[in-house]
Scaffold this active site. Structure first.
Site, PDB file in Angstrom:
ATOM      1  N   HIS A 239      26.131  67.558  81.849  1.00 41.39           N
ATOM      2  CA  HIS A 239      27.162  67.811  80.841  1.00 41.39           C
ATOM      3  C   HIS A 239      27.168  69.286  80.438  1.00 41.39           C
ATOM      4  O   HIS A 239      28.208  69.957  80.462  1.00 41.39           O
ATOM      5  CB  HIS A 239      26.900  66.914  79.630  1.00 41.39           C
ATOM      6  CG  HIS A 239      27.875  67.080  78.509  1.00 41.39           C
ATOM      7  ND1 HIS A 239      28.892  66.184  78.257  1.00 41.39           N
ATOM      8  CD2 HIS A 239      28.002  68.043  77.544  1.00 41.39           C
ATOM      9  CE1 HIS A 239      29.578  66.581  77.207  1.00 41.39           C
ATOM     10  NE2 HIS A 239      29.062  67.711  76.764  1.00 41.39           N
ATOM     11  N   GLU A 240      26.005  69.788  80.063  1.00 38.77           N
ATOM     12  CA  GLU A 240      25.941  71.177  79.597  1.00 38.77           C
ATOM     13  C   GLU A 240      26.224  72.157  80.733  1.00 38.77           C
ATOM     14  O   GLU A 240      26.819  73.215  80.523  1.00 38.77           O
ATOM     15  CB  GLU A 240      24.576  71.462  78.977  1.00 38.77           C
ATOM     16  CG  GLU A 240      24.251  70.610  77.750  1.00 38.77           C
ATOM     17  CD  GLU A 240      25.322  70.663  76.666  1.00 38.77           C
ATOM     18  OE1 GLU A 240      26.034  71.694  76.569  1.00 38.77           O
ATOM     19  OE2 GLU A 240      25.457  69.683  75.916  1.00 38.77           O
ATOM     20  N   GLU A 269      36.093  69.720  76.445  1.00 39.02           N
ATOM     21  CA  GLU A 269      35.057  68.831  76.962  1.00 39.02           C
ATOM     22  C   GLU A 269      35.363  68.321  78.378  1.00 39.02           C
ATOM     23  O   GLU A 269      34.551  67.594  78.962  1.00 39.02           O
ATOM     24  CB  GLU A 269      34.871  67.628  76.032  1.00 39.02           C
ATOM     25  CG  GLU A 269      34.261  67.962  74.675  1.00 39.02           C
ATOM     26  CD  GLU A 269      32.810  68.435  74.760  1.00 39.02           C
ATOM     27  OE1 GLU A 269      32.099  68.015  75.706  1.00 39.02           O
ATOM     28  OE2 GLU A 269      32.397  69.230  73.903  1.00 39.02           O
ATOM     29  N   HIS A 377      32.072  64.077  60.072  1.00 39.93           N
ATOM     30  CA  HIS A 377      32.810  64.699  61.173  1.00 39.93           C
ATOM     31  C   HIS A 377      34.157  65.243  60.698  1.00 39.93           C
ATOM     32  O   HIS A 377      34.546  66.352  61.060  1.00 39.93           O
ATOM     33  CB  HIS A 377      33.070  63.670  62.284  1.00 39.93           C
ATOM     34  CG  HIS A 377      31.989  63.595  63.309  1.00 39.93           C
ATOM     35  ND1 HIS A 377      30.780  62.998  63.061  1.00 39.93           N
ATOM     36  CD2 HIS A 377      31.921  64.035  64.598  1.00 39.93           C
ATOM     37  CE1 HIS A 377      30.029  63.068  64.144  1.00 39.93           C
ATOM     38  NE2 HIS A 377      30.688  63.687  65.093  1.00 39.93           N
ATOM     39  N   TYR A 383      36.226  68.214  62.509  1.00 34.70           N
ATOM     40  CA  TYR A 383      37.012  67.284  63.324  1.00 34.70           C
ATOM     41  C   TYR A 383      38.223  66.716  62.585  1.00 34.70           C
ATOM     42  O   TYR A 383      38.812  65.743  63.053  1.00 34.70           O
ATOM     43  CB  TYR A 383      36.136  66.126  63.812  1.00 34.70           C
ATOM     44  CG  TYR A 383      35.357  66.445  65.064  1.00 34.70           C
ATOM     45  CD1 TYR A 383      35.855  66.114  66.316  1.00 34.70           C
ATOM     46  CD2 TYR A 383      34.137  67.090  65.004  1.00 34.70           C
ATOM     47  CE1 TYR A 383      35.152  66.396  67.475  1.00 34.70           C
ATOM     48  CE2 TYR A 383      33.415  67.382  66.147  1.00 34.70           C
ATOM     49  CZ  TYR A 383      33.926  67.043  67.378  1.00 34.70           C
ATOM     50  OH  TYR A 383      33.224  67.332  68.516  1.00 34.70           O
TER      51      TYR A 383
END
Length: 459
Positions: A239-240, A269, A377, A383
């Site tokens: 992922h990273e 993402e 969030h 978010y």
């Protein structure tokens, strides 16, 4: 129950977050109107890929239509196990339906009974040096880049940190570098995993070699035993590295839009979640999943269980995420916080229940549920009117991986062609090109949720 009521009127005098939430929502509405928007959700989406509140709702409804039957089936299976093994406490006579905390507990018991696969059993097959070799082999295969260890070529802040250089295979030209800090150091390093910018590509700064930081918190080596990773840690590393690839492979030369800079919140993402998909590709996984002592490959039954685990509870999780995303959007688009604060309209908890009736009808909030009072969030974490982006990016990443599936994952020549197209669009164009245009250049169309529904077991 205590978890559900934290930060509310049930927590004690002066600890209720509800009045603060109403104030936050009022201020955001006022700010949006001052800037010419009808509501804060419109303002938020003006800098994101999603074109409108309605588009987010349409996507959520489309996924919910497939996810809800799966969620109900999963809940029925969890309930059956609780009634079978939980004793009289869980009989229909004593408990009409599982409480939220029961569902979580018995879901884990069901998972254990179905898969009998423990993280510690997998660690010997995922030694960090082998995982890195496999991951670097993958990006060479699909993106025509070669990663070479270059320890000693740059100063590092800890002996554990490695330094790597990235080369274009065709030209053998160095195009990027990165630091990898892979191990946990609780005394002076925060937990989690992240990618960050060390040096960005920029004509103005005369920098043509971007440099990234990749940070994880795995178990360090012990003696002659290398760092042995859980499968989740393997996914996190992929992922990273996906984030790092978008930073390092950029061809944009204006710093503010090079790499990950300027990429919309709901699109950033895509590369990271895309890379996670390769952890379930047989050729990729068997490129590195070998026992660190014997060299034996990961048993096939373990790999099959890993793939099955990926979709375990997918319906319940999808509906939960859709609820959170649409609740966030409703509060920032159609909710009248001023009226609610004065007691003349719906409360935030009324909105929670109303939204849950659509997205999680099998598990409505308890009367005392104050989840929103701790939903940091959207009220303190950035978010606000953006929680949907988790699912939006999932759709894109699954659809992007679907492009490789379409040509056949075993078809090396075609996989490389698709990989180079992904490199030349998603990983190269940065934040200077609208994300819908970037994606359309890659896929030939806008993203659809078909691949995500298939990967989740809904199709």
């Amino acid at each position: 129950r205590g978890f559900l009521t934290r930060g509310s009127e049930f927590s004690g005098e002066g600890l209720d977050n509800a009045p603060l939430i109403y104030e936050i929502l009022e201020i955001k509405q006022e700010m949006a109107e001052m800037l010419g928007f009808e509501n804060y959700a419109q303002q938020s989406l003006s800098s994101k890929m999603a074109p409108s509140v309605e588009a987010v709702g349409d996507l959520s409804d489309l996924i919910a239509d497939k996810a809800l039957p799966a969620a109900q089936k999963e809940l029925d299976e969890i309930t059956a196990l609780a009634r079978k093994e939980g004793g009289d406490e869980y009989s229909e006579a004593n408990l009409e339906k599982l409480m939220p905390w029961d569902t979580t507990f018995w879901s884990e018991r069901l998972k254990e009974s179905k898969f009998d696969l423990k993280e510690e059993e997998l660690r010997p097959y995922f030694a960090l040096p082998a995982v890195l070799d496999g991951m670097f082999g993958l990006v060479k295969r699909i993106f025509n880049i070669e990663v070479r260890r270059a320890d000693g070529d740059a100063e590092v802040w800890h002996p554990d940190v490695g330094f790597f250089k990235v080369f274009d295979v065709e030209s053998d030209e160095q195009i990027a570098s990165f630091y990898l800090d892979p191990y946990s150091r609780p005394e002076n390093k925060r937990g989690g995993a992240w990618m960050d910018v060390c040096v960005g590509k920029s004509d103005a700064m005369e920098c043509d070699i971007p440099v990234a930081y990749l940070t994880c918190n795995g178990s360090p080596p012990v003696g002659d035993t290398p760092s042995l990773m859980t499968f989740r840690e393997v996914e996190t590393l992929f992922h990273e590295f996906g984030h790092g690839l978008q930073h390092m492979l950029t061809k944009a030369t204006i710093g503010d839009v090079a790499g990950i800079n300027g990429v919309e919140w709901d699109a950033v993402e895509l590369p990271s979640q895309f890379m996670e998909n390769w952890c379930y590709d047989e050729r990729t996984i068997y490129g590195f999943a070998k026992h660190y002592e014997t060299g034996e490959p990961l048993p096939k039954e373990m790999f099959e269980k890993l793939k099955e685990q990926k979709t375990f509870g997918a319906g319940l999780m999808a509906c939960r995420q859709l609820l959170f995303g649409q609740l966030d959007m409703e509060l920032h688009s159609n909710f009248d916080a001023k009226a609610a604060a004065s007691g003349d309209g719906e409360s935030i908890f009324d909105v929670h229940r109303r939204t849950a009736e659509k997205y999680t009808p099998y598990s409505l909030p308890l009367p005392e549920d104050r989840f929103l009072c701790a939903f940091s969030h959207i009220f303190s974490g950035g978010y606000a009117a953006g929680y949907y982006s988790y699912k939006w990016a999932e759709v894109m990443s699954a659809d992007a991986f679907g492009a490789f599936e379409d040509v056949g994952l075993e078809n090396e020549e075609e996989v490389n062609k698709v990989g180079m197209l992904f490199r030349d669009t998603v990983l190269s164009l940065g934040g200077g090109v609208p994300p819908t245009e970037v994606y359309t250049r890659f896929r030939g169309r806008e993203p659809t949720p078909d691949a995500l529904l298939r990967h989740s077991g809904f199709a």
